[in-house]
Design a protein around this motif. Structure first.
Motif, PDB file in Angstrom:
ATOM      1  N   LYS A  32      -6.266  -4.558  29.896  1.00  0.00           N
ATOM      2  CA  LYS A  32      -6.840  -5.828  29.439  1.00  0.00           C
ATOM      3  C   LYS A  32      -8.330  -5.900  29.791  1.00  0.00           C
ATOM      4  O   LYS A  32      -9.160  -6.326  28.980  1.00  0.00           O
ATOM      5  CB  LYS A  32      -6.075  -6.974  30.094  1.00  0.00           C
ATOM      6  N   GLU A  33      -8.670  -5.455  30.999  1.00  0.00           N
ATOM      7  CA  GLU A  33     -10.065  -5.459  31.442  1.00  0.00           C
ATOM      8  C   GLU A  33     -10.898  -4.496  30.581  1.00  0.00           C
ATOM      9  O   GLU A  33     -12.028  -4.797  30.210  1.00  0.00           O
ATOM     10  CB  GLU A  33     -10.136  -5.067  32.926  1.00  0.00           C
ATOM     11  N   GLU A  40      -0.525  -3.609  37.121  1.00  0.00           N
ATOM     12  CA  GLU A  40      -1.892  -3.153  37.329  1.00  0.00           C
ATOM     13  C   GLU A  40      -2.397  -2.395  36.099  1.00  0.00           C
ATOM     14  O   GLU A  40      -3.572  -2.528  35.720  1.00  0.00           O
ATOM     15  CB  GLU A  40      -1.968  -2.258  38.576  1.00  0.00           C
ATOM     16  N   ARG A  61     -11.540  -6.131  27.277  1.00  0.00           N
ATOM     17  CA  ARG A  61     -12.527  -7.198  27.428  1.00  0.00           C
ATOM     18  C   ARG A  61     -13.929  -6.607  27.509  1.00  0.00           C
ATOM     19  O   ARG A  61     -14.866  -7.110  26.869  1.00  0.00           O
ATOM     20  CB  ARG A  61     -12.214  -8.022  28.682  1.00  0.00           C
ATOM     21  N   ARG A  62     -14.114  -5.511  28.277  1.00  0.00           N
ATOM     22  CA  ARG A  62     -15.425  -4.871  28.391  1.00  0.00           C
ATOM     23  C   ARG A  62     -15.872  -4.300  27.042  1.00  0.00           C
ATOM     24  O   ARG A  62     -17.029  -4.423  26.665  1.00  0.00           O
ATOM     25  CB  ARG A  62     -15.369  -3.744  29.435  1.00  0.00           C
ATOM     26  N   GLN A 109     -16.980  -7.096  24.929  1.00  0.00           N
ATOM     27  CA  GLN A 109     -18.268  -7.592  25.410  1.00  0.00           C
ATOM     28  C   GLN A 109     -19.399  -6.675  24.942  1.00  0.00           C
ATOM     29  O   GLN A 109     -20.438  -7.142  24.484  1.00  0.00           O
ATOM     30  CB  GLN A 109     -18.244  -7.688  26.944  1.00  0.00           C
ATOM     31  N   ARG A 161      -3.293  -4.957  33.563  1.00  0.00           N
ATOM     32  CA  ARG A 161      -4.546  -5.616  33.926  1.00  0.00           C
ATOM     33  C   ARG A 161      -5.739  -4.706  33.636  1.00  0.00           C
ATOM     34  O   ARG A 161      -6.760  -5.150  33.111  1.00  0.00           O
ATOM     35  CB  ARG A 161      -4.537  -6.005  35.412  1.00  0.00           C
ATOM     36  N   ALA A 162      -5.609  -3.458  33.974  1.00  0.00           N
ATOM     37  CA  ALA A 162      -6.702  -2.499  33.745  1.00  0.00           C
ATOM     38  C   ALA A 162      -6.958  -2.343  32.242  1.00  0.00           C
ATOM     39  O   ALA A 162      -8.109  -2.282  31.790  1.00  0.00           O
ATOM     40  CB  ALA A 162      -6.363  -1.152  34.385  1.00  0.00           C
TER      41      ALA A 162
END
Length: 200
Positions: free
Chosen positions: A18-19, A12, A22-23, A26, A15-16
């Protein structure tokens, strides 16, 4: 179950993370596109014009000098030289000849207009010039001498090329290590020949 729980927490967390990356990427992309759009808009925007100035009040012409004699035109006993160039090469040569100073004391620069009248490395152009000369002359010599072989014709062309004025090696040149006096002498003769050829 403690090991399983730690693996889930690590997954987790990954994943957090990585997110979050990504943000961030972006947001960075959006900021760059906005910047590009602003710069594009600035480029295509019409230029801002300066405010127009009011026209000056019309002035009345002065007739004080109307009755004065016209200024004297200076008459020279020397005739004005006039030249005519019938093609672009002659025009460029003439510009170089006229723009070059006649002063013997001025140093000659390789970039001066007079330097265009001198060919310091004619061997660089000789091969190409020979091939053009050969192409043109081969047909003429074949017609004049139908019994000769191609090698014999090429020998005749080469002998004629050695004496041809089209041969860059036969044109005026100076050595790469020529003194200023030698260069000036060649420039002077080139200018004189060019002016004599193009004088009206």
């Amino acid at each position: 179950g403690a090991k399983d729980n730690s693996k889930q927490q690590e997954a987790e967390a990954k994943r957090a993370e990585k997110e979050a990356r990504r943000r961030e990427a972006q947001l960075q992309l959006e900021a760059e596109t906005k910047e590009i759009a602003r710069s594009q808009a600035a480029k295509t925007a019409p230029p801002k014009l300066a405010p127009k100035k009011k026209p000056a009040a019309p002035t009345t012409p002065s007739f004080d000098n109307a009755l004065a004699p016209p200024p004297a035109v200076v008459q020279s006993d020397e005739p004005v030289e006039s030249f005519a160039a019938h093609n672009i090469d002659d025009a460029l040569d003439l510009i170089h000849a006229v723009a070059a100073p006649d002063d013997d004391k001025a140093p000659v620069s390789r970039h001066a207009p007079a330097a265009a009248l001198i060919d310091r490395h004619p061997e660089r152009r000789a091969r190409t010039a020979y091939h053009l000369y050969e192409e043109r002359e081969i047909e003429r010599l074949k017609a004049e001498n139908p019994g000769l072989r191609l090698t014999q014709i090429k020998d005749l062309i080469y002998k004629a090329w050695q004496k041809s004025p089209e041969n860059p090696l036969n044109q005026s040149q100076v050595a790469h290590n020529a003194t200023q006096e030698e260069v000036k002498a060649v420039i002077k003769t080139q200018k004189k020949a060019l002016k004599d050829r193009l004088r009206v």
